[in-house]
Scaffold this motif. Structure first.
Motif, short mmCIF file in Angstrom:
data_model
loop_
_atom_site.label_atom_id
_atom_site.label_comp_id
_atom_site.label_asym_id
_atom_site.label_seq_id
_atom_site.Cartn_x
_atom_site.Cartn_y
_atom_site.Cartn_z
N GLU A 159 2.58 0.20 14.01
CA GLU A 159 1.22 -0.17 14.40
C GLU A 159 0.73 -1.42 13.70
O GLU A 159 0.14 -2.30 14.32
N PHE A 160 0.97 -1.51 12.40
CA PHE A 160 0.38 -2.59 11.61
C PHE A 160 1.37 -3.69 11.23
O PHE A 160 1.01 -4.58 10.47
N CYS A 161 2.57 -3.62 11.75
CA CYS A 161 3.54 -4.71 11.61
C CYS A 161 3.92 -5.18 13.00
O CYS A 161 4.81 -4.60 13.64
N TRP B 126 0.83 -1.21 0.00
CA TRP B 126 0.00 0.00 0.00
C TRP B 126 0.86 1.26 0.00
O TRP B 126 0.56 2.24 -0.70
N LEU B 127 1.95 1.26 0.78
CA LEU B 127 2.83 2.43 0.81
C LEU B 127 3.46 2.67 -0.56
O LEU B 127 3.58 3.83 -1.00
N GLY C 15 -3.75 16.20 18.01
CA GLY C 15 -4.41 17.35 17.39
C GLY C 15 -4.38 17.22 15.88
O GLY C 15 -3.41 16.70 15.31
N ARG C 16 -5.41 17.69 15.21
CA ARG C 16 -5.50 17.50 13.78
C ARG C 16 -4.39 18.23 13.03
O ARG C 16 -3.79 17.69 12.11
N ASP C 17 -4.11 19.46 13.40
CA ASP C 17 -3.09 20.22 12.66
C ASP C 17 -1.73 19.58 12.77
O ASP C 17 -1.00 19.47 11.78
N GLU C 18 -1.39 19.13 13.97
CA GLU C 18 -0.07 18.51 14.15
C GLU C 18 -0.01 17.14 13.48
O GLU C 18 1.04 16.76 12.93
N ALA C 19 -1.11 16.39 13.49
CA ALA C 19 -1.11 15.05 12.90
C ALA C 19 -0.96 15.11 11.39
O ALA C 19 -0.18 14.35 10.79
N VAL C 20 -1.69 16.01 10.73
CA VAL C 20 -1.61 16.06 9.27
C VAL C 20 -0.36 16.77 8.79
O VAL C 20 -0.01 16.70 7.60
N ALA C 21 0.36 17.47 9.68
CA ALA C 21 1.56 18.20 9.28
C ALA C 21 2.83 17.41 9.50
O ALA C 21 3.93 17.92 9.20
N MET C 22 2.73 16.19 10.02
CA MET C 22 3.95 15.40 10.28
C MET C 22 4.61 15.01 8.97
O MET C 22 3.94 14.89 7.93
N PRO C 23 5.92 14.82 8.95
CA PRO C 23 6.64 14.43 7.73
C PRO C 23 6.18 13.04 7.26
O PRO C 23 5.71 12.22 8.04
N TRP C 24 6.36 12.80 6.00
CA TRP C 24 5.95 11.53 5.41
C TRP C 24 6.74 10.35 5.98
O TRP C 24 6.21 9.27 6.21
N SER C 25 8.03 10.54 6.23
CA SER C 25 8.85 9.47 6.80
C SER C 25 8.37 9.09 8.20
O SER C 25 8.34 7.91 8.57
N GLU C 26 8.00 10.10 9.02
CA GLU C 26 7.48 9.81 10.35
C GLU C 26 6.13 9.10 10.26
O GLU C 26 5.83 8.19 11.06
N PHE C 27 5.31 9.46 9.30
CA PHE C 27 4.01 8.83 9.10
C PHE C 27 4.19 7.34 8.74
O PHE C 27 3.47 6.47 9.25
N LYS C 28 5.13 7.04 7.87
CA LYS C 28 5.39 5.65 7.51
C LYS C 28 5.90 4.85 8.69
O LYS C 28 5.55 3.67 8.85
#
Length: 359
Positions: free
Chosen positions: A104-106, A43-44, A85-98
């Motif tokens: 969580e899912f592995c 998916w990534l 918080g929504r603003d901080e969650a959606v503003a995180m870098p893509w690498s941190e999101f991955k």
């Protein structure tokens, strides 16, 4: 003076105006959170390709990618929004999101199994494509096992067959892509020379024929079982074989073991010669001697001689013995007589018109 309008997403390098509508038009993949480690990596990879095609800006990647969550993944993402918080969650870098998704899912135990699999990952036969594809998946799931390019290449070459491994090591490839290309070319050469056996085509044919083969084998087993297994029969009612006690007044004969008066002869069959039954009750096949005797003996005449009612020998017609004890019985191998004479009384001869004068 006319103002120039901003071009849409994907047509220019100005990516700040890329809308979510144009991103959805690229059909991003969905993620539920139950696909496992391999499903997450796939998916990534698809999501990163979609983000790149849609020219999504860096600060919108997490927001747009999270819009494809559903079920368990959506529940987890909503929990992250409430915690950060929504603003901080959606503003995180893509690498941190991955990294958050991977943690969580592995599951940890699944990652440990993948590490062991990567350590023991080798190419089977000449299936180079399957080996390489699985290697990329494992590296994406556990990248900490190959943190440098050198270890990435060495781990790949270590899984190749020994006949190919030595040649690739001698070539000292600078990139993983060059090592993959060289090993693929060497695999084809080894297959043609007979060093490696290519079972990929046979495996596909076997997989296609497998259901039909198992169906025929199952049917054959059922037929063999039906032939070897007797039919279930209803158990017979046990018969009481205890002999009944004799309630009559006659003594038991020592010769035939039946009860009858001492003045009466034992019941003996003229067909089979056994005691205990008459010829009419005999179950044995009727012999030829019995048939000839039945035809040869004439019906008793009413001559006033009561001795005519007694049967004699079926062979010679004389009284006092049976046909099996007849002295005139034809021995095996002797010529069979063509005629047979019968003795009749004088009174019977006078009444028989077929009897000639002087006989």
């Amino acid at each position: 003076m006319l103002r120039r309008s901003q071009p849409h997403c994907g047509n220019t390098s100005h990516t700040s105006d890329c809308s979510y509508k144009s991103f959805v038009g690229c059909k991003p993949p969905s993620f539920t959170g139950v696909e496992g480690a391999v499903g997450l990596i796939q998916w990534l990879e698809k999501m990163e390709n979609t983000l790149d095609i849609s020219s999504c800006p860096e600060h919108h990647k997490v927001r747009y990618a999270a819009g494809s969550f559903s079920k368990r993944a959506l529940t987890w993402w909503n929990a992250q929004i409430r915690a950060k918080g929504r603003d901080e969650a959606v503003a995180m870098p893509w690498s941190e999101f991955k990294l958050l998704l991977r943690n969580e899912f592995c599951p940890k135990h699944e990652l440990q199994q993948l590490e062991v699999e990567l350590s023991n990952h080798v190419m089977k036969g000449a299936d180079h494509m399957t080996f390489t594809t699985r290697y990329h998946e494992l590296v994406a799931l556990v990248p900490e096992m190959v943190p440098t390019l050198e270890k990435l290449i060495d781990r790949y070459v270590a899984g190749l067959p020994s006949c190919i491994q030595s040649i690739v090591l001698a070539a000292n490839p600078a990139t993983l892509e060059s090592a993959i290309a060289l090993s693929a070319k060497l695999t084809g050469v080894m297959v043609k020379s007979g060093v490696l056996k290519d079972d990929t085509g046979k495996s596909k044919e076997t997989a296609a024929k497998k259901p039909e083969h198992h169906q025929k084998k199952k049917q054959k087993v059922i037929e063999n079982y039906a032939m070897a297994t007797p039919l279930r029969q209803v158990p017979a009612v046990p018969v009481n074989t205890t002999p009944k006690n004799y309630v009559g007044m006659h003594p038991q004969c020592m010769q035939c073991k039946f009860h009858h008066p001492a003045t009466v002869q034992c019941r003996q069959c003229n067909n089979c010669g056994r005691l205990g039954h008459r010829t009419q009750q005999c179950r044995a096949p009727v012999t030829q001697a019995t048939n000839n005797a039945a035809v040869a003996i004439p019906a008793p005449q009413n001559t006033g001689n009561h001795n005519n009612n007694h049967r004699g020998c079926y062979n010679c017609g004389e009284l006092g013995h049976f046909s099996r004890d007849c002295p005139k019985r034809v021995q095996p191998g002797a010529q069979v007589p063509r005629g047979r004479a019968f003795m009749i009384g004088a009174a019977a001869a006078r009444q028989d018109p077929a009897t000639g004068t002087g006989m």
